[in-house]
Design a protein around this motif. Sequence first.
Motif, PDB file in Angstrom:
ATOM      1  N   LEU A  13       0.829  -1.201   0.000  1.00 11.46           N
ATOM      2  CA  LEU A  13       0.000   0.000   0.000  1.00 11.46           C
ATOM      3  C   LEU A  13       0.868   1.257   0.000  1.00 11.46           C
ATOM      4  CD1 LEU A  13      -2.802   1.225   0.052  1.00 11.46           C
ATOM      5  CD2 LEU A  13      -2.795   1.029   2.562  1.00 11.46           C
ATOM      6  N   ILE A  14       1.941   1.254   0.775  1.00 16.23           N
ATOM      7  CA  ILE A  14       2.831   2.419   0.806  1.00 16.23           C
ATOM      8  C   ILE A  14       3.497   2.616  -0.556  1.00 16.23           C
ATOM      9  CG2 ILE A  14       4.972   3.327   1.820  1.00 16.23           C
ATOM     10  CD1 ILE A  14       4.119   1.986   4.461  1.00 16.23           C
ATOM     11  N   GLN A  15       3.931   1.518  -1.192  1.00 20.84           N
ATOM     12  CA  GLN A  15       4.548   1.636  -2.518  1.00 20.84           C
ATOM     13  C   GLN A  15       3.562   2.198  -3.535  1.00 20.84           C
ATOM     14  OE1 GLN A  15       5.897  -2.393  -3.177  1.00 20.84           O
ATOM     15  NE2 GLN A  15       7.952  -1.955  -2.368  1.00 20.84           N
ATOM     16  N   ARG A  16       2.326   1.719  -3.495  1.00 19.88           N
ATOM     17  CA  ARG A  16       1.323   2.229  -4.440  1.00 19.88           C
ATOM     18  C   ARG A  16       1.064   3.704  -4.186  1.00 19.88           C
ATOM     19  NH1 ARG A  16      -4.130  -1.120  -5.673  1.00 19.88           N
ATOM     20  NH2 ARG A  16      -2.524  -2.503  -6.565  1.00 19.88           N
ATOM     21  N   ALA A  17       1.019   4.107  -2.920  1.00 23.28           N
ATOM     22  CA  ALA A  17       0.775   5.514  -2.587  1.00 23.28           C
ATOM     23  C   ALA A  17       1.933   6.397  -3.033  1.00 23.28           C
ATOM     24  CB  ALA A  17       0.534   5.663  -1.095  1.00 23.28           C
ATOM     25  N   ASN A  18       3.169   5.930  -2.870  1.00 26.38           N
ATOM     26  CA  ASN A  18       4.328   6.714  -3.316  1.00 26.38           C
ATOM     27  C   ASN A  18       4.286   6.927  -4.830  1.00 26.38           C
ATOM     28  OD1 ASN A  18       5.843   7.377  -0.963  1.00 26.38           O
ATOM     29  ND2 ASN A  18       6.518   5.243  -0.789  1.00 26.38           N
ATOM     30  N   GLY A  19       3.938   5.877  -5.558  1.00 23.84           N
ATOM     31  CA  GLY A  19       3.814   6.027  -7.009  1.00 23.84           C
ATOM     32  C   GLY A  19       2.692   6.981  -7.376  1.00 23.84           C
ATOM     33  N   ASP A  20       1.618   6.949  -6.604  1.00 28.34           N
ATOM     34  CA  ASP A  20       0.485   7.830  -6.853  1.00 28.34           C
ATOM     35  C   ASP A  20       0.855   9.288  -6.656  1.00 28.34           C
ATOM     36  OD1 ASP A  20      -1.881   6.771  -7.817  1.00 28.34           O
ATOM     37  OD2 ASP A  20      -3.026   7.429  -6.080  1.00 28.34           O
ATOM     38  N   PHE A  21       1.663   9.567  -5.658  1.00 27.45           N
ATOM     39  CA  PHE A  21       2.045  10.947  -5.374  1.00 27.45           C
ATOM     40  C   PHE A  21       2.695  11.588  -6.600  1.00 27.45           C
ATOM     41  CE2 PHE A  21       5.002  14.208  -3.931  1.00 27.45           C
ATOM     42  CZ  PHE A  21       4.201  14.977  -3.114  1.00 27.45           C
ATOM     43  N   GLU A  22       3.632  10.885  -7.214  1.00 33.67           N
ATOM     44  CA  GLU A  22       4.319  11.411  -8.396  1.00 33.67           C
ATOM     45  C   GLU A  22       3.349  11.594  -9.558  1.00 33.67           C
ATOM     46  OE1 GLU A  22       7.498   8.768  -9.190  1.00 33.67           O
ATOM     47  OE2 GLU A  22       8.580   9.198  -7.323  1.00 33.67           O
TER      48      GLU A  22
END
Length: 645
Positions: free
Chosen positions: A103-112
């Motif tokens: 979930l954290i990895q998906r959120a980090n990608g989403d931020f960009e």
Amino acid sequence: MRDARDIASKARGHVWLRPIGYALCLTVSLALLPHTTHAFEIFGLKLFEDEASETLEIVDPLSYTVTLDVIGNDPDNALQDRLKAASQLVQGAERPVSGSIGLIQRANGDFEQLVAVLYENARYAGEVSILLNGRNLAGLPADANLEGQAAVPVRIVVTPGREFLFGDVNVSTSDGQSYDAGDTELVSGAVARSTVILDAETALIQDLRGAGHPSAKVSGRDVVADHANGVLDVSLTLDDGPVAAFGATSVDGAQSVDSDFIAMMAGVPEGERYDPEDLAAAARRLRALEVFSSVNVREGESLSADGSVPVGISVSERKHRYLGLGATFSSTDGGGMEAYWGHRNLFGRAEKFRLEGSFGGVGSTSNPEDLTWRGAALFEKPGVLGPASKFTSHLEVKQEDPDAYRRFSVEGGVGLGYELTAEQSVSAGLVVEYAKLTDSFIVDLETITVAVPLEYVRDTRNDKLNPVTGTRLALLVEPAYEVNSGATFVKLRAEGSAYQALDAEKRFVLAGRVAAGSIYGADLAEVPANRRFYAGGGGSVRGYGFQDIGPRDGAGTPTGGLSMLETSAELRIQITDTIGIVPFLDAGLVSSSESFSDSSFKAGAGVGLRYLTPFGPLRVDVALPLNKEAGDPDYGIYAGIGQAF
């Protein structure tokens, strides 16, 4: 006058010529079928599949819910919709992630991704916050544990800020000379979307490459956001590099196709100034040869020692032998079948040879001798007068018995085609035909006709089998001389079609067609029956029988005409990815004079079903005649491959 078609001596051709037609009709080599069978799919069914599909298993699945809110000015929620479309958290909310780390990895990608969407919409003062179970992503350690309930709440908050405009825009070359930004949208005062900058860079480099600079690139980019004034200042530096000429062309991947021929057909002009359009044209010509499954025409990564641009061509050959079967059906004209065998590389230089055989009229007659049949051999050789040229020839034996006439013929012809541009071509040919004809005017008339067809075609359709945009225009001028009667005449024909998608997804396409023609220089009876104009049937005016529209004799038999006019309109509606429906309206007339003075339109309307396949749409049309007269059918059903036009 007695109906000529009722006389026993019907034109069937000389006995010694019939075996030639039968042999051509039946020539199909099944021995060339491949010995190995692979899985393939047709009509949605997978056949010969030997491997089970694999599904990826998610370790430690974690579900979450997500909301995305835009704080600030967002008319019609347009920005919110773009953000949701770009967000993997939103788009993938129904698919669990692999634990808290996933979930954290998906959120980090989403931020960009979300920041990129803000820049694409000229929002350079925007802020993006992603909260995972109430905790801000920016402060979360990589190994944070977010579990504790069935679904982790995720909240995305976007404050887009003001919309920026372009301020100072400066484009210059590496030596400090100012460079015109041309027709790009990169101008002071315009909305400062990041995509405008990237598109402008691409356009500027393409301009330089088109002017003969293969090494052109953007060597500097300085973008400064003035938050106080809401403007974006942009400075671009272009390194144009030297003007260069094309060098030698090399070929790899060729097996049975001659490498020198491939280089010649590519037609990249060695010694002439570099132009990327020449490379695109080379790839298009090589694909049109139909002997390659893939073609890659590329320039060298660096200039040669002499300063020229080396050109490399990589090809992968497809199977050169092929065969096929086809079928057609019309409720007014019966069913039929076609078989063909071909070779795409007969002598090693992409020469095409094809044998075709077909028969039709099944169900429309109880007499097997009245079936239509055809056999033909066709040969094509590209590159006879340079890469843009093509030589063609054909030999055809045919018997047909439509309502208007009975015909047995042997025809041979040669032609030469030339591609003027990617969209325009011209062709000229010489055709000699022996025919034995029975029509309303005479029984067993033997004709020998020499014709010189001259054609111009302009085709901008995006897809030849199922176009959604573009046009096609074909103009034909065909002088002809009938040896036995001495009649000389000229046949003129023009046909145009246009296609326009009505929506962005191209699921609604409006298609229209208009065709017209006239014959000058001879009376109707002097023109061989098979060379007159007719209308009606699946490729003409649906709802009527084949060739049934136009003047008739006293017995009700169509005579054909010296002029013709047809028009069609369709609305092609794609319901799903594979299914479509097509309401349509056709109209046409045929006149016994060149001036259309003794004729009136007949119209047909109906609806069709389309099933889209990789080799073109399968078509079934049902049509009703709107001007029904004695002898016309109550309805017509037509089936085939490809759109009606």
